[in-house]
Structure formats: C-alpha cells, structure tokens
Motif scaffolding. Structure first.
Motif, PDB file in Angstrom:
ATOM      1  N   ARG A 164       0.807  -1.219   0.000  1.00 31.15           N
ATOM      2  CA  ARG A 164       0.000   0.000   0.000  1.00 31.15           C
ATOM      3  C   ARG A 164       0.840   1.268   0.000  1.00 31.15           C
ATOM      4  NH1 ARG A 164      -4.245  -1.422  -2.513  1.00 31.15           N
ATOM      5  NH2 ARG A 164      -5.579  -2.940  -1.441  1.00 31.15           N
ATOM      6  N   ALA A 165       2.161   1.138  -0.121  1.00 29.80           N
ATOM      7  CA  ALA A 165       3.076   2.273  -0.289  1.00 29.80           C
ATOM      8  C   ALA A 165       2.971   3.299   0.827  1.00 29.80           C
ATOM      9  CB  ALA A 165       2.859   2.949  -1.642  1.00 29.80           C
ATOM     10  N   GLY A 166       2.669   2.860   2.046  1.00 29.26           N
ATOM     11  CA  GLY A 166       2.651   3.776   3.176  1.00 29.26           C
ATOM     12  C   GLY A 166       4.063   4.274   3.470  1.00 29.26           C
ATOM     13  N   GLY A 167       4.285   5.558   3.349  1.00 35.22           N
ATOM     14  CA  GLY A 167       5.611   6.127   3.576  1.00 35.22           C
ATOM     15  C   GLY A 167       6.455   6.265   2.328  1.00 35.22           C
ATOM     16  N   ALA A 168       6.026   5.638   1.227  1.00 39.01           N
ATOM     17  CA  ALA A 168       6.781   5.768  -0.022  1.00 39.01           C
ATOM     18  C   ALA A 168       6.488   7.110  -0.687  1.00 39.01           C
ATOM     19  CB  ALA A 168       6.409   4.622  -0.973  1.00 39.01           C
ATOM     20  N   ASN A 169       7.393   7.550  -1.558  1.00 40.46           N
ATOM     21  CA  ASN A 169       7.212   8.800  -2.294  1.00 40.46           C
ATOM     22  C   ASN A 169       6.197   8.569  -3.403  1.00 40.46           C
ATOM     23  OD1 ASN A 169       7.403  11.084  -3.914  1.00 40.46           O
ATOM     24  ND2 ASN A 169       9.619  11.228  -3.737  1.00 40.46           N
ATOM     25  N   SER A 170       5.020   9.143  -3.258  1.00 44.81           N
ATOM     26  CA  SER A 170       3.933   8.912  -4.210  1.00 44.81           C
ATOM     27  C   SER A 170       4.066   9.727  -5.485  1.00 44.81           C
ATOM     28  CB  SER A 170       2.584   9.241  -3.552  1.00 44.81           C
ATOM     29  OG  SER A 170       2.339   8.409  -2.446  1.00 44.81           O
ATOM     30  N   ALA A 171       5.077  10.599  -5.551  1.00 47.77           N
ATOM     31  CA  ALA A 171       5.216  11.471  -6.721  1.00 47.77           C
ATOM     32  C   ALA A 171       6.514  11.246  -7.485  1.00 47.77           C
ATOM     33  CB  ALA A 171       5.131  12.936  -6.289  1.00 47.77           C
ATOM     34  N   ASP A 172       7.371  10.384  -7.004  1.00 49.75           N
ATOM     35  CA  ASP A 172       8.691  10.245  -7.618  1.00 49.75           C
ATOM     36  C   ASP A 172       8.608   9.814  -9.082  1.00 49.75           C
ATOM     37  OD1 ASP A 172      11.707  10.048  -7.283  1.00 49.75           O
ATOM     38  OD2 ASP A 172      11.232   8.013  -7.940  1.00 49.75           O
ATOM     39  N   HIS A 173       7.682   8.916  -9.405  1.00 50.10           N
ATOM     40  CA  HIS A 173       7.598   8.407 -10.777  1.00 50.10           C
ATOM     41  C   HIS A 173       7.213   9.490 -11.776  1.00 50.10           C
ATOM     42  CE1 HIS A 173       3.411   8.437  -9.475  1.00 50.10           C
ATOM     43  NE2 HIS A 173       3.044   8.326 -10.737  1.00 50.10           N
ATOM     44  N   LEU A 174       6.557  10.555 -11.299  1.00 46.31           N
ATOM     45  CA  LEU A 174       6.100  11.603 -12.212  1.00 46.31           C
ATOM     46  C   LEU A 174       7.267  12.358 -12.844  1.00 46.31           C
ATOM     47  CD1 LEU A 174       3.139  12.990 -10.095  1.00 46.31           C
ATOM     48  CD2 LEU A 174       3.003  11.527 -12.116  1.00 46.31           C
ATOM     49  N   VAL A 175       8.371  12.447 -12.128  1.00 46.44           N
ATOM     50  CA  VAL A 175       9.536  13.159 -12.656  1.00 46.44           C
ATOM     51  C   VAL A 175      10.017  12.507 -13.952  1.00 46.44           C
ATOM     52  CG1 VAL A 175      11.909  13.877 -12.157  1.00 46.44           C
ATOM     53  CG2 VAL A 175      10.185  13.895 -10.334  1.00 46.44           C
ATOM     54  N   ASP A 176       9.957  11.206 -14.012  1.00 42.01           N
ATOM     55  CA  ASP A 176      10.426  10.491 -15.203  1.00 42.01           C
ATOM     56  C   ASP A 176       9.461  10.597 -16.372  1.00 42.01           C
ATOM     57  OD1 ASP A 176      12.765   9.506 -13.876  1.00 42.01           O
ATOM     58  OD2 ASP A 176      11.491   8.058 -12.847  1.00 42.01           O
ATOM     59  N   LEU A 177       8.252  11.080 -16.120  1.00 43.14           N
ATOM     60  CA  LEU A 177       7.257  11.197 -17.192  1.00 43.14           C
ATOM     61  C   LEU A 177       7.244  12.568 -17.848  1.00 43.14           C
ATOM     62  CD1 LEU A 177       4.242   9.345 -15.502  1.00 43.14           C
ATOM     63  CD2 LEU A 177       5.981   8.402 -17.037  1.00 43.14           C
ATOM     64  N   VAL A 178       7.959  13.530 -17.270  1.00 44.02           N
ATOM     65  CA  VAL A 178       8.005  14.873 -17.863  1.00 44.02           C
ATOM     66  C   VAL A 178       8.966  14.858 -19.052  1.00 44.02           C
ATOM     67  CG1 VAL A 178       8.556  17.303 -17.486  1.00 44.02           C
ATOM     68  CG2 VAL A 178       7.526  15.948 -15.644  1.00 44.02           C
ATOM     69  N   PRO A 179       8.484  15.160 -20.256  1.00 45.50           N
ATOM     70  CA  PRO A 179       9.380  15.162 -21.425  1.00 45.50           C
ATOM     71  C   PRO A 179      10.468  16.235 -21.285  1.00 45.50           C
ATOM     72  CG  PRO A 179       7.060  15.175 -22.090  1.00 45.50           C
ATOM     73  CD  PRO A 179       7.090  15.455 -20.622  1.00 45.50           C
ATOM     74  N   GLU A 180      11.581  15.991 -21.939  1.00 41.84           N
ATOM     75  CA  GLU A 180      12.671  16.950 -21.896  1.00 41.84           C
ATOM     76  C   GLU A 180      12.283  18.240 -22.626  1.00 41.84           C
ATOM     77  OE1 GLU A 180      16.187  15.224 -23.470  1.00 41.84           O
ATOM     78  OE2 GLU A 180      16.385  13.719 -21.887  1.00 41.84           O
ATOM     79  N   GLY A 181      12.993  19.299 -22.290  1.00 40.46           N
ATOM     80  CA  GLY A 181      12.801  20.557 -22.977  1.00 40.46           C
ATOM     81  C   GLY A 181      11.783  21.452 -22.306  1.00 40.46           C
ATOM     82  N   TRP A 182      11.541  22.609 -22.936  1.00 43.92           N
ATOM     83  CA  TRP A 182      10.621  23.605 -22.401  1.00 43.92           C
ATOM     84  C   TRP A 182       9.187  23.299 -22.822  1.00 43.92           C
ATOM     85  CZ3 TRP A 182      11.957  27.220 -18.913  1.00 43.92           C
ATOM     86  CH2 TRP A 182      13.318  27.503 -18.755  1.00 43.92           C
ATOM     87  N   HIS A 183       8.250  23.657 -21.930  1.00 39.40           N
ATOM     88  CA  HIS A 183       6.830  23.399 -22.180  1.00 39.40           C
ATOM     89  C   HIS A 183       6.038  24.662 -21.882  1.00 39.40           C
ATOM     90  CE1 HIS A 183       7.705  19.091 -22.434  1.00 39.40           C
ATOM     91  NE2 HIS A 183       8.528  19.314 -21.421  1.00 39.40           N
ATOM     92  N   ASP A 184       5.148  25.007 -22.783  1.00 41.41           N
ATOM     93  CA  ASP A 184       4.344  26.221 -22.682  1.00 41.41           C
ATOM     94  C   ASP A 184       3.077  25.939 -21.870  1.00 41.41           C
ATOM     95  OD1 ASP A 184       3.052  28.619 -23.013  1.00 41.41           O
ATOM     96  OD2 ASP A 184       2.710  28.402 -25.179  1.00 41.41           O
ATOM     97  N   LEU A 185       2.957  26.625 -20.731  1.00 39.41           N
ATOM     98  CA  LEU A 185       1.747  26.467 -19.903  1.00 39.41           C
ATOM     99  C   LEU A 185       0.694  27.527 -20.206  1.00 39.41           C
ATOM    100  CD1 LEU A 185       3.136  25.491 -16.370  1.00 39.41           C
ATOM    101  CD2 LEU A 185       2.393  24.003 -18.239  1.00 39.41           C
TER     102      LEU A 185
END
Length: 283
Positions: A164-185
C-alpha cells in the motif's frame, strides 16, 4: 489462501473502525511541529519508523539465536531482551505518527499490526521477568513465541509499507514522465496571484504559484499520499497539502513540515512574451 490475501481482507473489516478511532485519538496527543516532524522523519528525508523498528527486532532476534546456540549465553541473551524492550517506545511513537496520516485501509491493517506487535512485546517482557527469576527455560520459550508474533507484525507492516506504499514517495515516478525541454503552460495571467493553480505537462500534474511578482512551478502531487497540491493553499512561501497539511517551499520544493518526508520536484520557469514556460532542471 496466501497471507497477502488474508491481509487484504483486514483492509475491508469495518469492525476494526472503533479501534482505529481510539488509536487516532491517542495519536492526536502527539506534539505538533518539530516533534512530530522528527517522528515522521522529515529531517532524514524518509520515514523514521522503518529505522527504529530494527532496534527491538534486531536485539530480540539476536537473543533468541543466543538461546538456541550451545553454551551458556544466558547473561547476554537477557541483556539483549532488555535492550529491545527499552527501544520499543521510540519505534511505537514514530509508527503512530505515520499511521495517523494514512488511508482507512492502511489504518485498519495498522491497528492489527500494532496489536500483534503489542503481544510480542508483552511476551518479551514476560521473558525478561522469567529470566530475572532464574526461569531460563520459560524465558527462552516466551522469547521464541514473542519473536513469532513480532515476525507476523512485521509482515503486516510490510504490507502497509510496500503493498500500500505507506511512507513511499507517491510522486517520484512523475519526474520520469516529464518530457525533456521547455513546455508552454500558456499566458501568465491565467494563473491567479496568491492561490495555487493546477495545470499539466502531457498528463503530469503541476502546481503554479504566483506570489509578490514571482512565479514558482512544482510537480503537483504530494509525495506523502498523492494529494493534488493545486487544491491546497499558499502560506509563508510554501504550498500546503490539502489532505494532511504537509508544507513545501515554493523556491525549491523542500519539506518544511510533514507528514511528507520527500521534497516536491521543482521546475525551472521562464516568462517569454507573457507566456509561462517550464522545464525540469537539467541534470
């Protein structure tokens, strides 16, 4: 039925809820601020409880092993049992601090985890008393039974931590999903001053905060339990999680207050012709 399947049945057992409520009341008495942050493990950058449980478990395991080895190790084994008893309280307090901020299914397993470990601790306490009275055989038997209970409690704790990932970093995997380079918000004006606003980079949530003429962008998921930070609030240069109150600095994502222990990943920002561009800081 496998042990993991039996544990998942505990998650659905609503008869445990009154015990959960009583234990949450006890957890509410823990001091807030620095003390609770230390118990959560904020200064370490990861939970403190998994470290502290090694002290009683390690000494009690060593005591049982000495009991089983040939030769006279009674004095050493008794000392290890007693050391384990002395180190239980810090482990319990850190575990209680973590447990109080978890989801319902984790808390139900957690109260069983605590009860089983409590039985194990009582057995080792009885073992220490028997050894003090010279009843070495009884002391060995009680310690062996206590180690079995502690082992079962460890399996329940492992379910909370890993399944159940109690205490684990629930957001760490998201860093690897951000494409390289600049992104227009988009235009900077679409992000209000003084309140966090949500957006995404190809499905990865981010939180945008404009304060006093500056703009900060962080990955928008709380590392503690995955809460959307865009639904939180800004306070003293931080964004506060809407679920459990963790606070992260806008100028770097570091943890100011737990229960989160892992920081939020910051993104580099640039304003070009009134539009907000972001990227992960290159490594």
């Amino acid at each position: 039925m496998r042990l993991g399947e039996r544990i998942r049945k505990i998650e659905r057992e609503d008869r445990l809820d009154p015990m959960v409520a009583r234990l949450k009341g006890l957890a509410g008495r823990l001091p807030s601020g620095t003390v609770r942050d230390v118990l959560n493990g904020v200064p370490l950058g990861h939970p403190l409880h998994p470290i502290l449980i090694h002290l009683p478990m390690g000494t009690w395991t060593a005591a049982v092993l000495l009991d089983l080895l040939p030769g006279d190790h009674r004095r050493e084994a008794r000392a290890l049992v007693d050391i384990g008893l002395l180190t239980v309280s810090p482990a319990v307090l850190s575990g209680l601090a973590d447990w109080a901020q978890q989801h319902e299914r984790q808390q139900r397993v957690g109260v069983v985890h605590a009860a089983v470990n409590g039985v194990g601790t009582l057995l080792f306490g009885a073992s220490s008393l028997a050894r003090a009275r010279g009843r070495w055989g009884r002391g060995r038997t009680l310690a062996l039974a206590g180690l079995g209970a502690i082992g079962l409690g460890g399996a329940l704790g492992g379910h909370i931590a890993y399944h159940r990932a109690g205490g684990a970093n629930s957001a760490d995997h998201l860093v690897d999903l951000v494409p390289e380079g600049w992104h227009d918000l988009g235009p900077l004006e679409r992000f209000p001053e003084g309140d966090p606003a949500g957006d995404d980079i190809e499905g990865v949530p981010v939180v945008v905060a404009r304060t006093e003429g500056s703009v900060s962008v962080l990955v928008g998921t709380c590392p503690h339990m995955g809460a959307p930070l865009a639904e939180g609030e800004l306070t003293d240069g931080c964004v506060r999680c809407p679920w459990h109150g963790s606070e992260f600095r806008l100028d770097g994502g570091t943890v100011v207050h737990g229960p989160a222990t892992a920081p939020v990943e910051p993104l580099e920002t640039s304003i070009v012709e009134g539009r907000l561009w972001v990227r992960l800081t290159p490594t």
